[in-house]
Scaffold this motif. Structure first.
Motif, PDB file in Angstrom:
ATOM      1  N   VAL A 107       0.852  -1.189   0.000  1.00 40.25           N
ATOM      2  CA  VAL A 107       0.000   0.000   0.000  1.00 40.25           C
ATOM      3  C   VAL A 107       0.887   1.238   0.000  1.00 40.25           C
ATOM      4  O   VAL A 107       2.080   1.171   0.332  1.00 40.25           O
ATOM      5  N   GLU A 108       0.279   2.375  -0.359  1.00 35.10           N
ATOM      6  CA  GLU A 108       1.001   3.644  -0.352  1.00 35.10           C
ATOM      7  C   GLU A 108       0.012   4.762  -0.067  1.00 35.10           C
ATOM      8  O   GLU A 108      -1.209   4.592  -0.209  1.00 35.10           O
ATOM      9  N   LYS A 113       2.410  11.354  -1.567  1.00 34.26           N
ATOM     10  CA  LYS A 113       3.591  11.530  -0.717  1.00 34.26           C
ATOM     11  C   LYS A 113       4.107  10.168  -0.257  1.00 34.26           C
ATOM     12  O   LYS A 113       3.329   9.235  -0.061  1.00 34.26           O
ATOM     13  N   LEU A 114       5.416  10.090  -0.082  1.00 34.77           N
ATOM     14  CA  LEU A 114       6.021   8.824   0.328  1.00 34.77           C
ATOM     15  C   LEU A 114       6.014   8.730   1.845  1.00 34.77           C
ATOM     16  O   LEU A 114       7.022   8.932   2.518  1.00 34.77           O
ATOM     17  N   VAL A 124      -5.375   8.526   4.040  1.00 34.11           N
ATOM     18  CA  VAL A 124      -6.025   7.790   2.959  1.00 34.11           C
ATOM     19  C   VAL A 124      -4.960   6.975   2.222  1.00 34.11           C
ATOM     20  O   VAL A 124      -3.895   7.496   1.874  1.00 34.11           O
ATOM     21  N   TRP A 125      -5.273   5.699   1.978  1.00 32.74           N
ATOM     22  CA  TRP A 125      -4.298   4.780   1.380  1.00 32.74           C
ATOM     23  C   TRP A 125      -4.883   4.111   0.143  1.00 32.74           C
ATOM     24  O   TRP A 125      -6.094   3.992   0.006  1.00 32.74           O
ATOM     25  N   ASP A 204      17.282   8.356  -9.237  1.00 30.78           N
ATOM     26  CA  ASP A 204      17.067   7.964  -7.849  1.00 30.78           C
ATOM     27  C   ASP A 204      15.779   8.576  -7.322  1.00 30.78           C
ATOM     28  O   ASP A 204      15.661   8.923  -6.164  1.00 30.78           O
ATOM     29  N   SER A 205      14.794   8.694  -8.184  1.00 31.85           N
ATOM     30  CA  SER A 205      13.537   9.349  -7.850  1.00 31.85           C
ATOM     31  C   SER A 205      12.794   8.620  -6.749  1.00 31.85           C
ATOM     32  O   SER A 205      12.859   7.397  -6.635  1.00 31.85           O
ATOM     33  N   ALA A 206      12.086   9.390  -5.930  1.00 29.38           N
ATOM     34  CA  ALA A 206      11.248   8.805  -4.875  1.00 29.38           C
ATOM     35  C   ALA A 206       9.804   8.692  -5.325  1.00 29.38           C
ATOM     36  O   ALA A 206       8.896   8.565  -4.527  1.00 29.38           O
TER      37      ALA A 206
END
Length: 518
Positions: A107-108, A113-114, A124-125, A204-206
């Motif tokens: 899940v994220e 946002k990380l 909220v996920w 190296d993106s987040a």
């Protein structure tokens, strides 16, 4: 007929749930959630849920699977078999489990946002592509077709082609033999050229959707300068980019596993470190036993070695010899050494080949054959353990003597309802007579405790016959297709299929001897 059992989640030596149990718990939770749209800063996010919904549902979670079919002895009568799985836990434990789902990249945060912490309420996920892939496999196996789940699985977010890590059935650790590591490495690098960008920041993106489909290779930087006296290096990647790919595109369940896999890349000299992250290494300065340690940070920079390039390009690789075959079975008399039966045995006893074979079966829409075969292997192992435990305690009067036997008996209904019952979600192509025998046995209610051992023995015999039937089907149909697939042709050329120890003899029905994966 309603069959129930209870057991504690299996826990590994490092304190986490076994991957199969962990994924099943996650998917069961998702099925229980409403997954409705939520608005975040004027943006509508479909198929999302709140922290409190997940935590509350985990407190008392139940999944029932039913199968309705005509009674084999009386077609006018409908028999329903139901298997119910329940989970229950305290509120704080539920939040901790949700945190593990977040760490596993199931899940994220739905706001882009990380987030690294699963809050008790308010957030909220949504499921990641990896989480949707795990859910889809669970639903296919269990015949779950609720509308909100079907809509999610059918959405554009379900584009992930996960690398299924083969795991040891006793420890749940991913296999780390050379061949398996090289299969993962080829997926990691890709075979269509590097996935390169012009800057370290973009490589190296987040971004939450960096590897949304599992087909993208690890992000590399085309050209960069490193060192105190700058020198130019080409096609490099950071330690963070490597572990991000392994976390998002494989069935790894935590960052520790991704670092261990990346360390295997180092140990097998597939990659080498161009620049170290000295701040990361400082705490390990006294650890002399761990000289080869992968650094999963954005400041550690790596590059493919020549050996790694050769492995990706399938050049300069010796054929795999018999010493790497993990089979412990005996040779089947009278079977030609190049038979498809023997090739299948070789595949089933080699973790790397099994991983590729599973991919091919998925592409040809018959992965359920391998899943059933391995599930029955695990079932037979549990039956041997259950009957042995019961035998050792048979002289005692404890009422708990048969608990493990009852659990094994209950698991037969889960396998039966998933693969063997008429109309089951993954119904297998087996002999009509055998299917009828299974239906007769499985629609009989379990009697007194004194008879359960005898009943289980009958079921074991029928399951072994079904397993052998599926083995023969895979050998005659799936193995030739796999061997002739252009996608795997180069890889398979590195294996010697002129040896191996087939699993069964004509007189001997299958015994439990296989390790299985998640």
């Amino acid at each position: 007929m309603h069959q129930t059992s209870s057991r504690v989640l299996r826990i590994t030596s490092d304190g986490r749930p076994f991957t199969r149990d962990f994924e099943d718990l996650f998917a069961t939770l998702v099925v229980s959630l409403p997954l409705r749209p939520h608005r975040i800063r004027l943006t509508r996010v479909d198929h999302s849920f709140l922290s409190e919904e997940a935590i509350n549902n985990l407190g008392s979670l139940k999944l029932s699977q039913s199968n309705r079919m005509p009674d084999p002895k009386d077609p006018s009568r409908i028999v329903t078999t139901t298997t119910t799985t329940t989970f229950s836990m305290a509120r704080e434990m539920a939040r901790s489990v949700c945190q593990r789902f977040l760490d596993a990249r199931f899940v994220e945060s739905a706001d882009g946002k990380l987030l690294q912490e699963f809050n008790m309420k308010g957030s909220v996920w949504q499921l990641t592509p990896k989480g949707i892939s795990v859910l889809e496999r669970f639903c296919a196996r269990n015949g779950i077709q609720q509308k909100h789940i079907t809509e999610l699985v059918s959405s554009l977010r379900n584009a992930m082609q996960l690398v299924i890590l083969e795991r040891d059935s006793a420890t749940d650790k991913p296999y780390s033999d050379r061949s398996t590591v090289e299969v993962i490495f080829r997926r990691f690098v890709g075979q269509n050229g590097p996935n390169a960008t012009d800057s370290t920041s973009s490589a190296d993106s987040a971004s939450l959707s960096e590897y949304k489909d599992g087909l993208a290779r690890v992000r590399m930087v085309s050209e960069s300068k490193v060192g105190s006296q700058p020198r130019t290096v080409y096609q490099t990647f950071t330690g963070k980019a490597a572990t991000d790919w392994l976390m998002d595109c494989c069935t790894a369940v935590n960052r520790r596993e991704t670092a261990e896999i990346a360390t295997l890349f180092l140990e097998q000299e597939l990659i080498w470190r161009v620049q170290s992250d000295h701040s990361y290494l400082a705490p390990f300065a006294q650890d002399k036993e761990k000289k080869v340690r992968f650094q999963p940070t954005r400041h550690a920079i790596y590059q493919l070695s020549q050996k790694g390039k050769d492995v990706v390009n399938m050049t300069s690789r010796e054929r795999i010899s018999e010493s790497e075959n993990t089979s412990t079975t005996t040779t089947r008399p009278g079977v030609p050494r190049d038979s498809n039966t023997q090739k299948l045995d070789r595949i089933l006893n080699d973790a790397a080949l099994r991983l590729l074979f599973r991919e091919n079966l998925r592409e040809t829409h018959c992965e359920e054959n391998l899943s059933f075969y391995l599930d029955v292997d695990k079932f037979l192992q549990s039956c041997k353990t259950a009957t042995r435990v019961n035998s050792l305690s048979s002289g005692k009067s404890s009422s708990g003597n048969l608990d493990s036997v009852k659990e094994a008996m209950a698991s037969t209904y889960a396998i039966y309802n998933a693969f063997l019952a008429p109309g089951s979600p993954c119904e297998l192509n087996i002999d009509h007579l055998l299917r009828n025998q299974l239906a007769i046995r499985m629609t009989k209610a379990v009697g007194q405790d004194a008879a359960i051992i005898e009943i289980l023995a009958e079921v074991i015999k029928l399951f072994e016959e079904a397993q052998l039937s599926v083995f023969n089907l895979m050998a005659s149909d799936s193995v030739p297709k796999f061997m002739q697939s252009s996608k795997y042709e180069q890889t398979l050329q590195n294996y010697d299929f002129d040896f191996g120890s087939p699993r069964y003899s004509a007189e001997n029905l299958p015994e439990c001897s296989m390790s299985r994966s998640n």
